[in-house]
Design an enzyme around this catalytic site. Structure first.
Site, mmCIF file in Angstrom:
data_model
loop_
_atom_site.group_PDB
_atom_site.id
_atom_site.type_symbol
_atom_site.label_atom_id
_atom_site.label_comp_id
_atom_site.label_asym_id
_atom_site.label_seq_id
_atom_site.Cartn_x
_atom_site.Cartn_y
_atom_site.Cartn_z
ATOM 1 N N CYS A 1 59.389 66.296 32.496
ATOM 2 C CA CYS A 1 60.498 66.781 32.456
ATOM 3 C C CYS A 1 61.791 66.106 31.678
ATOM 4 O O CYS A 1 61.589 65.635 31.617
ATOM 5 C CB CYS A 1 60.551 66.961 33.954
ATOM 6 S SG CYS A 1 61.503 65.626 34.788
ATOM 7 N N TYR B 1 65.405 79.401 16.139
ATOM 8 C CA TYR B 1 64.056 78.487 16.591
ATOM 9 C C TYR B 1 63.432 78.004 15.784
ATOM 10 O O TYR B 1 62.484 77.611 16.185
ATOM 11 C CB TYR B 1 63.187 79.187 18.236
ATOM 12 C CG TYR B 1 63.554 78.750 18.853
ATOM 13 C CD1 TYR B 1 62.828 76.927 18.848
ATOM 14 C CD2 TYR B 1 63.395 79.348 20.355
ATOM 15 C CE1 TYR B 1 62.713 76.598 20.363
ATOM 16 C CE2 TYR B 1 63.474 78.522 21.305
ATOM 17 C CZ TYR B 1 62.707 76.709 21.192
ATOM 18 O OH TYR B 1 62.792 76.453 22.446
ATOM 19 N N ILE C 1 54.688 89.270 9.680
ATOM 20 C CA ILE C 1 53.871 90.902 9.447
ATOM 21 C C ILE C 1 55.051 91.676 8.209
ATOM 22 O O ILE C 1 56.162 91.807 9.055
ATOM 23 C CB ILE C 1 53.346 92.119 10.178
ATOM 24 C CG1 ILE C 1 52.043 90.220 10.842
ATOM 25 C CG2 ILE C 1 52.751 92.579 9.795
ATOM 26 C CD1 ILE C 1 50.914 89.982 10.504
ATOM 27 N N ASN D 1 56.980 95.790 15.537
ATOM 28 C CA ASN D 1 57.477 94.963 14.517
ATOM 29 C C ASN D 1 59.311 94.445 14.420
ATOM 30 O O ASN D 1 59.487 95.326 15.017
ATOM 31 C CB ASN D 1 57.237 95.442 13.440
ATOM 32 C CG ASN D 1 57.471 94.465 12.365
ATOM 33 O OD1 ASN D 1 58.219 93.451 11.797
ATOM 34 N ND2 ASN D 1 56.340 93.968 10.947
HETATM 35 N N1 LIG Z 1 60.443 72.812 17.566
HETATM 36 C C1 LIG Z 1 60.438 74.106 16.550
HETATM 37 O O1 LIG Z 1 61.786 73.933 15.471
HETATM 38 C C2 LIG Z 1 59.704 74.920 17.010
HETATM 39 C C3 LIG Z 1 59.247 75.132 18.019
HETATM 40 C C4 LIG Z 1 58.827 76.678 18.461
HETATM 41 C C5 LIG Z 1 58.009 77.735 16.945
HETATM 42 N N2 LIG Z 1 58.601 77.121 16.005
HETATM 43 C C6 LIG Z 1 58.394 77.525 15.496
HETATM 44 O O2 LIG Z 1 58.108 79.613 15.549
HETATM 45 C C7 LIG Z 1 57.123 79.868 14.532
HETATM 46 C C8 LIG Z 1 56.262 80.022 15.174
HETATM 47 O O3 LIG Z 1 55.167 79.326 15.822
HETATM 48 P P1 LIG Z 1 53.790 80.033 15.991
HETATM 49 O O4 LIG Z 1 53.083 78.382 16.680
HETATM 50 O O5 LIG Z 1 54.284 80.379 17.628
HETATM 51 O O6 LIG Z 1 53.248 80.660 14.766
HETATM 52 P P2 LIG Z 1 52.209 81.190 15.442
HETATM 53 O O7 LIG Z 1 51.684 81.602 13.727
HETATM 54 O O8 LIG Z 1 51.271 80.299 16.225
HETATM 55 O O9 LIG Z 1 52.408 82.871 15.590
HETATM 56 C C9 LIG Z 1 53.201 83.898 15.857
HETATM 57 C C10 LIG Z 1 53.281 85.323 15.859
HETATM 58 O O10 LIG Z 1 54.018 86.471 15.673
HETATM 59 C C11 LIG Z 1 54.024 87.520 14.913
HETATM 60 N N3 LIG Z 1 53.940 87.956 13.817
HETATM 61 C C12 LIG Z 1 53.901 87.985 12.497
HETATM 62 N N4 LIG Z 1 55.116 88.789 12.322
HETATM 63 C C13 LIG Z 1 55.359 89.316 13.466
HETATM 64 C C14 LIG Z 1 56.859 90.376 13.032
HETATM 65 N N5 LIG Z 1 57.328 90.419 11.505
HETATM 66 N N6 LIG Z 1 57.037 90.753 13.795
HETATM 67 C C15 LIG Z 1 56.926 90.648 15.431
HETATM 68 N N7 LIG Z 1 55.673 89.251 15.547
HETATM 69 C C16 LIG Z 1 55.526 88.758 14.500
HETATM 70 C C17 LIG Z 1 52.654 86.835 14.799
HETATM 71 O O11 LIG Z 1 51.322 88.321 14.785
HETATM 72 C C18 LIG Z 1 52.342 85.789 15.893
HETATM 73 O O12 LIG Z 1 50.890 86.455 17.102
HETATM 74 C C19 LIG Z 1 56.697 78.694 13.491
HETATM 75 O O13 LIG Z 1 57.164 79.182 11.861
HETATM 76 C C20 LIG Z 1 57.200 77.622 13.991
HETATM 77 O O14 LIG Z 1 57.444 76.383 12.852
HETATM 78 C C21 LIG Z 1 59.597 75.841 15.961
#
Ligand SMILES: NC(=O)c1ccc[n+]([C@@H]2O[C@H](COP(=O)([O-])OP(=O)(O)OC[C@H]3O[C@@H](n4cnc5c(N)ncnc54)[C@H](O)[C@@H]3O)[C@@H](O)[C@H]2O)c1
Ligand SMILES: NC(=O)c1ccc[n+]([C@@H]2O[C@H](COP(=O)([O-])OP(=O)(O)OC[C@H]3O[C@@H](n4cnc5c(N)ncnc54)[C@H](O)[C@@H]3O)[C@@H](O)[C@H]2O)c1
Lengths: 553, 553
Positions: free
Chosen positions: B405, B317, B269, B238
């Site tokens: 790209c 991010y 989580i 975690n």
């Molecule tokens: N353009 C952008 O602003 C941009 C780009 C990429 C991602 N994001 C953001 O990033 C986040 C992730 O996106 P995603 O599509 O990969 O989400 P997702 O729900 O598919 O994946 C999240 C992952 O984090 C893990 N996780 C949850 N709690 C955790 C913890 N405490 N420690 C470690 N791992 C944990 C989960 O098991 C899961 O695998 C979202 O909030 C998304 O909006 C934003």
């Protein structure tokens, strides 16, 4: 000081810019600020409270400079009244693209907008103010004329001849009512509480006579009805008294509406108060004022409902009067309709809307010749002929000579091509600019007014005005604008404007045909998509290409 | 049943439609629904939760039929995924104009939108779903690669070689992180609580190894740092435990970020729970879940703040983690920046953004040749070369072969013209489609993400994306789209998309040059207008025409 300069569009057929396309924009932005045209030219305000032509004087001068230099394959971009870029495009592309007052929805509040205005980052473009095609008050008169004509048509009357129209309010917009009634050959009684307002309308010839007494007014109304004479009579009184009094007397007008300022409770004069007394109460006890105004509006609407029950044609003219009465306990206030669904939408279904044009020569003769051309093009349209005759007689030009009339799909392209021909043949002294209000069949999403109560519930869908702006750009309009908030305020509408120039060239003819077909075509498409049978019929009649058009929606 | 049909774009150089302009749209809408590309093709959902390519199957078929018949001087209009009209335009106009999901601001709520969707009147277009230029997950990988490259650049590092990047989350988007780190030659430790997610990323080769123990992970990290080897190590744990633990151990990574799902409190989580235990608590006691998640996120951010104080490059991010920590009492949570203002905006100031292209032939060789052409065009750009080499090696094509790209102003037009030449010379087997995401320098207003914290406070002004759609239409893009709500949801963004086809003709070359100049040009203009010195410098350097450009804003 630039702020003190008086702006007036150049006239004649000498170019300041490099082509008539850019010259047209150059003259029209200046014409919008002509003291004859603009409400507060010193503040760059054209009309509609704060609708501006440019963000500030520096931006205004920069726009003029850009237009003077712009080549025939370049496009100037204007962001909320400020010129922000010039890019290379091509001759069939618009010379100017304008986006005014647009905000991402979640932030589209008056408050945030005002903050951005204060920071110098935006301006309010209204509709034709920020898109450089305002032509003065002729537009309001013509709109009212069209609405009343549509009322007659709906009732199966050839005109309002011999018909009694009761209304109220001789203010900025309402003041067009008496003239619009007589232009439709009707007899109008217009109740106005403020003697000064009534007098002003008498002076400029919009109202024929003004009386102080209902008795006297009704004698004149009866006389004119008997003789079939068009006549407008102003009555100095409160509508909340006169409407119920007529009910009691058993008098039922043929048409009843109202243009008191019901949109603002503190502006509606309550029964029993003079304008001066109302002004005092408004400041000393606004709650009491509101209470009285609401009660008066309730009585006002109750009388209208009774007229309706007795067979009169009754409608709300977009001032929110029904809502006020409803809030004051008149539960059936919405039994009579708003004017857009009742009369304007059937026109929109035919692609009919506010076609307007301006003579860049500055010569009134050019407009008179186009008036004649329109009459020749549409010899059967008695209603149109009457408007053009009356307009010539009664409507003084403001700024560059201009004309407005409502034309439908097919008619607009025909008129545009005719004007272009007349320029080519030297019948007109200089090119003609053709445009329209943003309030048109296929160019606006405004759920509190133009798209209120759409058949399919699509009132708020603004894909339509966006497609309108895009297709006008693709078809080769000379300039295209996309605005937010016009007419009903920030947050409440999105709408597109377009202007296309008839300079007499064959290229212009092709652009005119395309733009003046696609633009009103969008009106038919939008209403056919919403399931209006009139629009579906119009689409079939004109052979419009609507891929998924269904016979029965 | 149409619903069960499997859609796949035609390949090869035989036309089904009447020109390559329409053929391109025809293939690309189908490619968006290719099972290799789309998330849920049976529901017409391409990506992003519910981003659709067409409103329903009937509309999809009707669009294909329109495209097969469309002439070279006609334009098809698409309203929220439904074809609504065909109008006559001209060869230099777009063949398709698209408006998706747009609502008048006051009504622009998820609730009203969902009602209209339920009535069959709208669809959600996301960005490239409803505008037919989605190319699969390559886009996310490239975006992450660019962000990390920008991090290195900002720090003055030639790449991430020898640098330790700590992050978390191997989900849908976060799963691109390990590969993006190694593509930038760095060493990554990615903390993921769900072993299944980590395993999946190992299987497809995005992460190099997965370990269960911090000790073991750090040994590997140190080894690879010492040797300067790029390597990604997944750690099943975690983030709320690991980040603070590293602080205690006195280990300071060079770069720290995070892609746990902090945007949704019930998905993060909490420390001390396995994925399964979390699933139980989420349903049995959501309040307790939320309480624990918030506390964990607070610790998570406190560690990030400490890394920052010790000199690490720390950023958010775009998952709202800072806000959560702030709400849980970490008052300095916003001390580290979001990724857009920190790294992406400087690129936008140069007109740099997500340039992508697709080989209509369907032949991967065509993409490899364009890869080589890009390398030849920009021989100095080592960062670009690395991406293209790695992409070829590591990124499987989904649907029609495609490449992405980031290119800047000037570069995009150069690349487009080069591709057109290669089509003309027969080096490529069929035309190339060039497009981009709506998330680009001058095409989006999205105050919670792309336009967050603009220098002049103009975050919410959406005149810019509207002008972008209009100028792309004027310049002759092959299709242009304007959407609402992409990326951040209904109410929160407005954005424009464009696609232009390189079919090898001289006319296409002119259009490519105009569109690929004006489109990224808008990015420079928008940021110069907001006062970014980098953009003002870029405008001067490239000779952009910005009428009121000031040296010092
Ligand atoms: N353009 C952008 O602003 C941009 C780009 C990429 C991602 N994001 C953001 O990033 C986040 C992730 O996106 P995603 O599509 O990969 O989400 P997702 O729900 O598919 O994946 C999240 C992952 O984090 C893990 N996780 C949850 N709690 C955790 C913890 N405490 N420690 C470690 N791992 C944990 C989960 O098991 C899961 O695998 C979202 O909030 C998304 O909006 C934003
Ligand atoms: N397109 C549309 O929907 C449309 C068109 C025209 C007018 N309107 C509406 O009509 C209303 C009037 O517009 P305006 O610009 O003329 O307003 P205004 O304020 O200029 O004029 C209102 C007039 O009504 C008079 N008045 C006030 N209370 C009265 C009363 N109880 N009895 C008689 N007269 C009374 C005032 O003295 C004034 O002359 C507004 O609410 C406007 O929004 C809407």
């Amino acid at each position: 000081m630039a702020q003190l300069r008086v702006v007036r569009a150049p006239r004649g057929n000498q170019l300041t810019c490099k082509s008539w396309q850019t010259e047209a924009a150059y003259r029209m932005i200046q014409n919008n600020l002509d003291p004859e045209v603009a409400e507060r030219p010193q503040d760059l305000v054209v009309y509609g409270g704060r609708g501006q032509a440019a963000r500030n004087w520096e931006a205004f001068e920069a726009i003029l400079e850009c237009l003077r230099e712009l080549e025939n394959d370049e496009t100037l971009l204007v962001q909320s009244g400020k010129p922000v870029a010039i890019f290379k495009t091509h001759p069939d592309a618009p010379r100017v693209l304008i986006a005014n007052s647009n905000l991402v929805p979640h932030w589209a509040t008056q408050k945030h907008f005002d903050e951005l205005v204060a920071k110098g980052l935006m301006m309010f473009g209204q509709m034709t103010a920020g898109s450089w095609i305002y032509i003065g008050t002729q537009g309001i008169l013509q709109g009212t004329y069209e609405t009343l004509a549509a009322v007659a048509r709906k009732r199966g009357w050839p005109s309002l001849k011999g018909k009694f129209v009761l209304t109220a309010g001789l203010g900025g917009m309402g003041g067009a009512q008496p003239l619009a009634i007589t232009m439709n050959e009707g007899v109008g009684l217009i109740v106005e509480v403020d003697p000064a307002r009534a007098r002003r309308r008498l002076e400029i010839g919009y109202v024929d006579e003004v009386v102080n007494d209902l008795e006297e007014a009704m004698v004149r109304v009866e006389e004119c009805l008997d003789k079939g004479i068009p006549r407008s009579i102003g009555l100095i009184a409160n509508a909340a008294d006169i409407y119920p009094e007529l009910v009691i007397r058993g008098i039922t007008p043929d048409v009843v509406t109202d243009q008191t300022p019901a949109h603002d409770v503190l502006m509606y004069i309550p029964s029993g108060l003079s304008v001066e007394e109302a002004a005092v109460l408004r400041t000393t006890d606004p709650a009491e004022y509101e209470h009285r105004a609401m009660a008066s509006m309730a009585r006002h609407v109750q009388a209208m409902l009774e007229f309706q029950r007795r067979g009169a044609e009754v409608f709300d003219y977009g001032n929110n009067l029904r809502q006020r009465a409803y809030d004051a306990g008149v539960k059936d206030a919405f039994n009579f309709p708003g004017f857009v669904p009742a009369y304007i939408r059937p026109l929109f279904c035919e692609g009919k809307g506010p076609f307007r044009w301006v003579a860049l020569s500055g010569d009134p003769e050019d407009i008179y010749r186009t008036d004649e051309a329109i009459m020749e093009l549409f010899p059967e349209d008695e209603h149109l002929h009457r408007w053009l005759r009356m307009a010539r007689e009664k409507v003084p030009f403001q700024g560059l000579p201009a004309r407005i009339c409502w034309l439908g799909y097919g008619e607009r392209a025909k008129a545009g091509l005719k004007f272009n021909e007349m320029v080519a043949q030297g019948i007109l002294k200089a090119p003609i600019v053709i445009g329209r209000d943003h309030l048109d069949a296929g160019s606006v999403a405004s759920p509190n007014r133009e798209t209120e109560g759409m058949r399919d519930g699509s009132d708020a869908i603004s894909d339509w005005p966006i497609l309108n702006a895009l297709v006008n750009t693709a078809a080769g309009a000379t300039w295209v604008a996309f605005h937010h908030g016009g007419g009903v305020g920030i947050g409440f509408s999105q709408h597109a404007g377009m202007v296309v120039v008839a300079d007499g060239t064959p290229e212009a003819a092709r652009r005119l045909e395309r733009v003046l077909t696609a633009d009103p075509g969008m009106g038919i498409v939008r209403h056919a998509d919403a399931g209006y049978p009139e629009a579906i019929a119009a689409a079939r009649r004109h052979g419009l290409r609507i891929p998924m058009l269904k016979e029965t929606p």
